[in-house]
Structures are given as C-alpha cells and as structure tokens.
Enzyme design. Structure first.
Site, PDB file in Angstrom:
ATOM      1  N   ARG J  88       0.835  -1.207   0.000  1.00 20.07           N
ATOM      2  CA  ARG J  88       0.000   0.000   0.000  1.00 20.07           C
ATOM      3  C   ARG J  88       0.874   1.263   0.000  1.00 20.07           C
ATOM      4  O   ARG J  88       0.519   2.264  -0.617  1.00 20.07           O
ATOM      5  CB  ARG J  88      -0.957   0.013   1.197  1.00 20.07           C
ATOM      6  CG  ARG J  88      -1.998  -1.108   1.217  1.00 20.07           C
ATOM      7  CD  ARG J  88      -2.802  -1.238  -0.052  1.00 20.07           C
ATOM      8  NE  ARG J  88      -3.812  -2.296   0.012  1.00 20.07           N
ATOM      9  CZ  ARG J  88      -3.597  -3.578  -0.296  1.00 20.07           C
ATOM     10  NH1 ARG J  88      -2.413  -4.007  -0.665  1.00 20.07           N
ATOM     11  NH2 ARG J  88      -4.593  -4.445  -0.245  1.00 20.07           N
ATOM     12  N   GLU J  91       2.191   1.641  -3.417  1.00 15.59           N
ATOM     13  CA  GLU J  91       1.106   2.151  -4.266  1.00 15.59           C
ATOM     14  C   GLU J  91       0.951   3.660  -4.100  1.00 15.59           C
ATOM     15  O   GLU J  91       0.691   4.377  -5.076  1.00 15.59           O
ATOM     16  CB  GLU J  91      -0.193   1.432  -3.877  1.00 15.59           C
ATOM     17  CG  GLU J  91      -1.378   1.788  -4.753  1.00 15.59           C
ATOM     18  CD  GLU J  91      -2.602   0.964  -4.379  1.00 15.59           C
ATOM     19  OE1 GLU J  91      -2.526  -0.274  -4.416  1.00 15.59           O
ATOM     20  OE2 GLU J  91      -3.630   1.563  -4.015  1.00 15.59           O
ATOM     21  N   SER J 114      14.721  15.361   1.829  1.00 12.64           N
ATOM     22  CA  SER J 114      15.749  14.406   2.249  1.00 12.64           C
ATOM     23  C   SER J 114      15.135  13.180   2.921  1.00 12.64           C
ATOM     24  O   SER J 114      14.195  13.289   3.710  1.00 12.64           O
ATOM     25  CB  SER J 114      16.707  15.081   3.237  1.00 12.64           C
ATOM     26  OG  SER J 114      17.717  14.165   3.624  1.00 12.64           O
TER      27      SER J 114
END
Lengths: 147, 147, 147, 147, 147, 147, 147, 147, 147, 147
Positions: J88, J91, J114
């Site tokens: 997830r 994704e 960063s």
C-alpha cells in the site's frame, strides 16, 4: 511539449549549428558540467538562463518555458546502461560501491554523500602514456541522525 | 572456499578486531581505495600483499591463496542498488550519464574513460556549511579507432 | 533527427538500391566489420567518410552531420537478444564466459580484453562438411594495476 | 552432488594445488578452451577424460560420474554479466550484434553460425603497444531452409 | 519501411480480403507452417515467393524487397507470452524442458535439437472426446564435439 | 523434505546406479516422456507407481509419499532458459508462436491447445544427413465459448 | 488497423456517447462480463455480434472485421499491474495462490481449473456495513492424465 | 525460526500424517479457505487456533508462537507464477483485469474491491460434461473519496 | 483521446498559462493534494469539478468527459522511479517498510493501512537549519478477519 | 555474522520473549520508529544503545558489535513488495509520486525532500468510522543549486 522534446531540439540544433557545450556554458556563466546536464534535460534553468539557452539554440517560446520546470530526471533508457562510455561509470559503482560505502562510513560515520548538494568538474589530465579523464566530485556529507 | 567467503571473513574480523581500512592500507603500502576494494573482493592481491592481509585478519592459508585469484567482480546484490549511500552514486550515473558522455566526447572525441586503467582518491573536504565528501577519479581515455 | 533515424534510412536505402556492405566498406576504404557497424549506428564517421556514406545511400545533409557524432551505442532491443543468429553469440558468452576469464587471467594476469582498442575480422571458411563462419577478434589486454 | 558442486571442487583444488588450465588440457589431450569449459561445468567428459580430471584434482568417485553427464549449461549468475572481463564480451554482442547478423547474411544468406558445431582458440598476440588477446572462433554455418 | 510494417500490412490485408493461410501456402507451394511464419515476419522469402506474397496481399514494391531480407526474428512482445494459446507452449517448455533434455541426451548423447535445420507440421486429430491439435516437429540432432 | 529434494535424489541415484529413463518407464508401464517428467518433479505418481520409483532409486519412505503430491511445476531456473538444448525450444515458441496461433485459429476457431490434456512422444528419426529428433505433441483443442 | 486500435475507439466512443456496458451486453444478448471483455479486446465476436457492436459504437467496416479475429490476449501494460483495483486481484493470486492449489488438488486430484472453459458473474452484494463486490467464477476441472 | 520454516513443517507433516485441509479447518472451526491460507503462511492465527494447529501437526512451541505473528505475505516464488494451476488465475487477471475494472466502476463508481475485507468459498460444481471448480469471492467495495 | 493525453494537455497549459496547483485546488474547493493528483491523471472528477478544470486549462469537451472516468492509475514510468525526488519516497518504503509493518501490527493487530480511504496533507515546516517538507498521511486501518 | 543474522535473532527473540517495540524504544530513549528500524537492520546504533538492545534480546557480544556498523540498507526482498501492508505504501508512491513532485516544486522550487535528514511519527487516530493510521513525515528540503 515535454522536456524530452526540448532536449531533442537542443541536441539536433547543436549538431546543425556546430555549437560546443563549453561555449554554451560560458555564455550562461556557469560550469560546463551543470549547463550540459541542464541542456540534456536534467536541471532547471532560471528565466534568464533559459532565455540564453533559447537564443543559442533558436528554441520556440514554449520550450524556453519548459526549461524552467523541474524535469523528471534520469537520462538513461535502461537500468543498466548499454553505451560503453556510460557503462564504465555503472561498472565503477558496481565494483567500487561497497568501497565507497566502507570508506565514507569510516571517515564520517553513518550517512551519505549528497547527490543534490553536489558539484562536479571534469578535466583533461595530460599524461605521456595517454591523456586521462579526471573527474572531481564534491557532495555534502549528510549524517543519519537519531530521533 | 570462494572469494565471497573470504570477503565475509574479513568483514567479520574487521569488526571483532576493531581494524580501520586506512590502517590496513598503510600496512599494505597502497591507497586506501584500492586496498579496501581488494578486501571487499574486487581486486587481486600479490602473494606478498595477500600474506599481509592474511596476517591482519587472521585468515587461514586457503583464504590467502584465494586472495591471489582474480575475483568475479561486482559488489552489489541488485542491478539497482538499494543502499542509500550507494544508490546516490547510481543516481549520479543516471542523472549525469549523458553529460559525462557529451563532455568527454567534446574534449577527447569518440572513446571511453577506462575503468581498468583507473585510480580514485576519496577525501574529507572541510566546509563551514557541513563537511563534504570529495572524490577524484582518473581514468585513461581510450579512443575508438577505425580498422 | 536521431542516429536511429539515420540507421533506419541506411537500412531502407540499402535494400532499395541493392547495395552490399562489402562494397560500402571498399568505397570507404576500411574493413567491412567497422564500416557496417558504423552504418548500423555503432561507430562515429569522420567528415570525409560520412560524406561517402551519405553519397552511397543518398542521405540528407543533416544525416551526414549526425553520422559524425558519437552514438549512444547498443544495437539490440532486449538484454537477451531474441534473434537466433545474435542469440548464438550471447550463448557463447553465457557458456564460455567463465572460460574466457580463466584463460585470459592464466595467460596475462588480472585485467580485461579491451572492447574499445579492438578489431574484428569475419571470413568464410570453406569446409567439405559445410562452410564455416570464422571470426578473429583482437583486443588489447588492459591490466588492473595497484595504486 | 550436482555439477556445480563438482565445478566448485575443481576451482578450489586448482588453487590449492597450483594447477594450470593449460597443463590440464595437455594431460587430457584436447584444447585448453574446451577442457577449461568442461572443468567449469559446461561440457561433458568421456569416462576416460573424466578419470584424468578426477585424478588431477583428486575428485571423489561420484564427481567423476557427474562429469560424464551433460550439464545444465550457462556459466553466469546474471543475464547481464557484472564481471568487467566477461561484460566486455557481452558489450561486443550488444555493439556488434547487428553487424554480425548483416555480414553473415550477406556472405551466406539466411541462417546462423552454430554455437554447437563450434571451436575456439585463444592466443597471446605480442604487440609493442601492449600485447593483445586474440580469439579465433569457427562455427558451422547452418542455413534456414524452406519446407 | 521495416519488416514489422510489412507484417502488419499482411495481417490487415488478410482480414480485409478474407484470405486463408492454407491458400497462401498452396500458391507459394510450401508448407503452411513455413509460409505463415514467413508472412508473420520470421522467415526470408526468395524473390519468386516474395512476388507471389506481394501479389496475394497487394503489397507495394518496397515491401516485396523487404520480404527477401533476413528478419530480426522473435514474434512475441514479452519474454513470457501473455496470450493464452502461446503461453501453453511456453508452459510446455517450462514443465517439460528438463525432460526434453534428459531424453535427448539419453538417446543421442550431449548435443541439441536444431531449431534451424527444423521442420514442423500441424494437423487436426479427430477424437470423439474432442478434436486435438497434433504437432510434429523434426530437428536435426547436433552433437557437441571435443576439439 | 520438498519435491525438489526428491528430484535431486533421483538425479543423483540415477547417475550412481547407471539407470536409464527408458528402463524406468518400462518398469512403471507408462511412456518415457511422462515418467521422466514425473521423476524430474513435474507429475504426480499414484501410490503404486511411486513405490516402483522408490524401489528403483532406493528412496526413503517420505520421498515416496512426496511423489504422490501434486508438485509446484516449472523445471527451469530462469524465465528465459540458459541451457542451449532447452533454449532451442524457447526459441521455437518465440519464432513460431504467432504461427501456432494463426494456424490453430484458422483450423479450429478461437481457443487453445491444452497443455494438460496433452501427450508427447519423442523418437530418433534416422536420416543419412544426420539423425533427427522427432517430437509429436497432441493436445486437446479447447474452444473459448460465449456465456 | 489492429485490435488495440479498435479497443481504443470503443473506449472513446463509449465515453462520448454515454453508453453503459450492461446495455451493450443486453443488446448483444450475452453476459456483461463476456461482452465487456470482448469490447476491451479479449474475446472474438461472431459476425452478427460484431455488427451489433459496430452499430452501437459507430465503428468503421474494417473494425467490425477485426472484432471477428482471435486477439492477442492480455489486457495489462505490466506484469505486475499498477492500477489499485486490478492489483488487488493480483494480490489475491499472490496471497491465495498456494491455497487455491492445495484445495483444488485435495478435492479433485492433480489438474487445473480451466481459464478457457470458464464463465464469470459479478454482482453487487448489499451489506449494511458497506456493499460488497461478489464474483462467482466457474471453470471446468481438467485432470492431468498419465500416458 | 521464520514463518516459512513453519509453513514447510506443516506441509511435510501433512503428507506424513495424511491430514486433509478440510479436517484441519473443521477442527479450527473456520472456513477451509482461510485455514489453509493460514497454514500456508498467509494469515495470523489467534493463540487458541495456533495451539490447535500445533497439535494437529505436532509443531514445537516456538512454531506455535510464530503462527500468531502477522506474516510477510506472498505465496509465490516468482512475479509471474510458473505452476500451471496458479498461472491460470494469473491469466484471468491478465485477460479479465480491465473488465473487472470497467464493470466495478460502472456499478459502484471509482474505488476498489477490498482484498482485506474479503472472503472466499471454493466448491465442486457437478457437471455432466465434467465437474467444475466454483469459486465465490466477496470483497467490500471501498470508494475513493475526495478531500 | 486517453487520460494520459488529457494529463499532458494540463501539464502543458499549466506552464503556458502560469497556473499554480494551489490556485486550481482553491477554485475546485478541495485539497491541493487531491486536486493535483487528479490533474495528473490519478483521480476521477465529478462533472462539476471536471468543468472547472476544463475551464482553467482550456480543455476541449472530450477531455472534460475523460476526466470523469476512473483512470488506469500509476504515475511512474518504471517500477523503481529514476527521478531523485520520487526515488526518496521509494527509498523510505524500502528502508522503513518492515518498520511500518511492525509498528502497525503492534498497535492495531494484523491488517493494513488503506491507500483508498486515505488523505494526505503537505506543508512547509519552517526551520532555522533549513525549511522542511512535512507530510501527514491518514489511512483507515483495515483488519484481516477470519471467516 | 552479518547484520541480517542479527536482525533475525532479534525477530525471533522478540516473539519468544514477548517484547513490544514500544518498550524497546522506551528503554533506548528514542522514538519507536527509529528504534524499530534499527532493530530491523536499517539504522546504526551507538555502543551504548547497542548494549541495551543486546541486553533486551540476549544477543551475543559479536552481534552487539555488528549493530554498531552502518548496514547495507533495504528491508524488502523484491523491488515491488508483495506484502499487502507494505505494498500500500508502494502504491502511494506510484499513485501520488508525480503529485509529491509537483507540490514540493511549487512550494520550494527544484530540489528534494531528504530521506536522510528525516524523521517520522506513527500514531493511532481514533475515528468513529474505524480508527486510522496517522503518519507524519518531516524531511529537510534540499535544493538543487547551480555551480
């Protein structure tokens, strides 16, 4: 019009007009390394610099605007580059990667060398056994911190 | 016993014995870059140097022999490295690859920078805004010739 | 216009005009191996040679300029080639790769055979059991040195 | 016991006993290229030759039997080899692949160079500018036929 | 114009003109397997056969010339095919691959079945439980030889 | 104990005991193709057949049980096989894949050749120009239906 | 004109004309699952059904012919789908794949569930905690047989 | 001890003890689909259920603890599964993926079918033309929302 | 016209018209995160919002319709992103992935953080040592349940 | 002993001893996010903290030394993670990657967030519709500079 289109225009015009990268850099007033990377689609130009680039290569107005947008970076068509010149640099990362890691950690502790706060200089190093390519890289050390 | 086994012994003993790469290099009498690369399985030692390495890390006789064989090079477990420090170097090749190519060709003509006839030096570059990693690379230019 | 466009023009015109690679090489005055590689987008022509190529294949002026730029090399569409003729060479690297390594190291010590300072010759070798393809390769040995 | 186990035994024993590939080939009575490829797990030995190999490297009986089975060929751990020496051969296929194809088709018509009915010879080629690796390959041309 | 363009023309014209592969093969006078493979860009036609193909599909002159050039072979867009019909053949190689190897070696010794000196025949095999696809392949055995 | 362990036992014992696949098939009473595939970990044996296999190769009781479980199929270590013999079959799928598809659809309509309801026979085909490998495959045609 | 072109036409026209897949299926007289798959380039239409599809989406004659050809199947641009909805199905195969295998083998013995002799029905399943997607799949069991 | 070790123990003991997945599920008191997925390393057991599993398969105490930890999910060794039974499910995602997407969006709007709030039932569906595998899946629809 | 075409139009017009994402979001009346994702082809707009977007960027009618269709999601050209900014997020998943998993499971038990029932807010966090990017993510926890 | 070995020891001991990550963090005196990442092999501990970790999990002396070495980072076995919870997050990078880029560039100009000068906090966010996972990330903005 995408940045890759602008890069292709620049590459084509450079050949047709017989322009040298070093001269482009001189007119822009920055290093040849940064300016060439910018012309090849890897850096963002200011409005002033983009106008100079547009002038040198005869780019349309839209292209000059596109040069001022942060590009989607990455200049290679494959994860492992096929061009022999570029592959040699990939090979150096492959062969010396763990050495870079070991020596930087020994000198600085845990962290990385920044590839953003970074500069590079490439020079010809005359040598009786055949001239050499000399590259000096300088990147800020960024430590991992606890929190 | 394979070279990767010897590399692992060296890495383990270095931690247990609290050895510094710079000290290993000094005892061998060569640069810290080359010696570390050798200890990490990327270079071939002479009999004399292998004996010194064996002595420093307490390696068995067979390991000392293995150090004298040209290794199957490549120090990274994946084509695109996952370690952030090493990835930054890969990123430099990705972002600056076409720039390396353009500038070397402009200066030298068609050819490559050798990754074999090559040396490297890594130094700390003090800087009030944060110290920097400075790397100087020097590789012989090898021209493509017609035949 | 990119080098791949020029390569495609050459391939098309060669078929339409019924030109032989050997004849192109003869007019250029270099080996058929180097000239064909150049026509297929893998080598950089001098201005003089590019003009000859342009004449043979009826290329536009811009294409003749492009032929004089170092190309992004690599002539295969996939990492493992699908064409049976080219795959056989890949298979030789796969099957004989470790043998190449062992024998070159035994004869020369640690180093590589250069793919840049390199030449190649391909000939028909008549044989009553069926003619053979004979390829002779010659690459300079480049030793790894300590530093 | 698998063929890769036997290969590893041979590699280890070769280092420990200080054996040269050329000497192994001489005792077997075949070329150093074929014999080395066999020792590295790419060829099938006859019972007589396997016994000689077993004797040279002090292999157990089972290993001698395994040497007589056709191996699952392929001597490289990745599709694109990471070792610089072997990579140079891969690069030659990448850069010259379409040239091999063009020239063989021009000379022989449609077909391939066999990688099975194939032999190879590797020699040192003395050269004042640095000795060279010379490789001669000979493979039977196999034509595609209609049916 | 590339071979893939010619292949696409043939595929389109075949649909528009309602042509059957078997009829094409009959007019060419060769097997339906070879002729269809040729029309789909995998084989090289003679001038005579190319003319017939050009006539059947109404191809332009340039396409007829292209059909006479050895193509860059490989008819699948991905290494593992996604089309279910073609995948089943890939699955057979995956499931039966080691069996092919074991039985051919047991019968013939070390070597391969040629995919060049090869012919194939595909037939409907009537069966009360549902008709079957019957494929007969014949490839010359090529032995590995010592040298 | 996994099926791959059992496969390895069988392969090892076959070499040590000098067993032929054809003889194993004869004792089992099925085709050499199916039995060899089963021994190499691709098919499920009945209790009776597993006992025979266990007897021939001297397998432990647990291995005989494992032979009766449907295996996780797939006999190749990489998606594109590196072994030359097996690669030739992959090449046939690559070169002839679209032809298989075109001809099966022309003869049967839309659907596939089953790789499950499938049988195969491999024979030596004597030929004065060199014996050939002959493979006959038969798979049920399965039509796509509307619903 | 290729099938992917026809699929794109259908997708575009569906949006412009505000057509629902369920209505297309009703006019064709088959399930919405099969008809949608066909419109998206995965099934072959009969002449009658293709004409209806052509009528609904205003397709040119050639497109109607193309709809009657078995397509090269596979509707996803990458091996691991990036779209979250489709990825969830891939995840189910990844997480439940070995479970599917274990339970089908326990119930039926060794074999597979056909993806060809297959039908599917998708429904909204009202639920107070949020409606659910309900999918029923039915595929013929195909046993592996000995031969 | 890792979850994969526990999975392997369960698989081995199931064969040796002749246990059926359906019986395991019955003793646990949950569906055979969920329990089998759990035994194969894809679900987390409660302490009570883990104890039952441990009892059935004779697992050591540590294994029973490991069963209660959320596993790193994914039951397949490669991104594209090689086992024919599991591949058929992958093929369904490949062929029907865009159809799943189109129909769920048409019925529910933009969102996904959950693979977490999900249940599944697998049954034998008797059929005179050959029994069928019937799978019913039910996943909660989760809408994308604006914010 | 596909969604990627609409995305490209929006990107181009945004540059030419000098539009800010924050202003687009304000006119739409939703968060800048969701609206930007939508403009970049990752979310579905309502008719009302699509009309506003169409007005801002001067899109044709068809593009406004396309904006209302659920897109095939995934905004990156490669599985491992090459752009340094986006790569840093990938690196966070790589380095912290197992930590996310461990801590969510410790706090919530087995399940996932939804990427669908999800919202995000990105802010500038002023800091004397250099301003920071602050990202707050909130996703519903979805538990795995037994059944 | 490698860092992955130490990570595995910690994971095993945590289960056997019933330790909570939050308690480990409390004893170390740093955030649970950083400490868990360190225990899972992604951060370098100081000697003091390593001793505490060693004490909590009962690690041998060598392991405590290994914890003080910068690790080769990357906690996932595949480039695209298969575990649903971690996927997830992948994704989110895939769907929101271009949005992250657009909004950070709009707010800060060209540069990156960063991943080294970075901190993270994960909390339970109570919600009547189901509790949510809330993650706050803060990374220093690093601008690309000209040179």
């Amino acid at each position: 019009m995408q940045r890759t289109d602008v890069t292709e225009m620049i590459i084509t015009e450079r050949i047709l007009r017989g322009i040298k990268w070093a001269d482009v850099a001189e007119r822009v007033g920055l290093s040849k390394e940064w300016v060439t990377a910018g012309c090849l689609g890897q850096m963002t130009f200011t409005a002033k610099h983009a106008a100079i680039i547009g002038d040198i290569f005869g780019l349309p107005e839209e292209a000059v605007l596109v040069l001022q947008q942060p590009p989607y970076r990455g200049s290679l068509p494959t994860a492992v580059p096929t061009d022999p010149l570029i592959y040699r640099f990939y090979e150096l990362v492959s062969v010396y990667g763990s050495t870079f890691k070991a020596l930087i950690h020994e000198e600085f502790g845990d962290g990385i060398m920044s590839a953003i706060d970074f500069r590079m200089d490439m020079q010809r190093e005359p040598d009786p056994a055949g001239d050499r390519v000399s590259i000096t890289m300088s990147g800020k050390f960024l430590p991992y911190k606890t929190y």
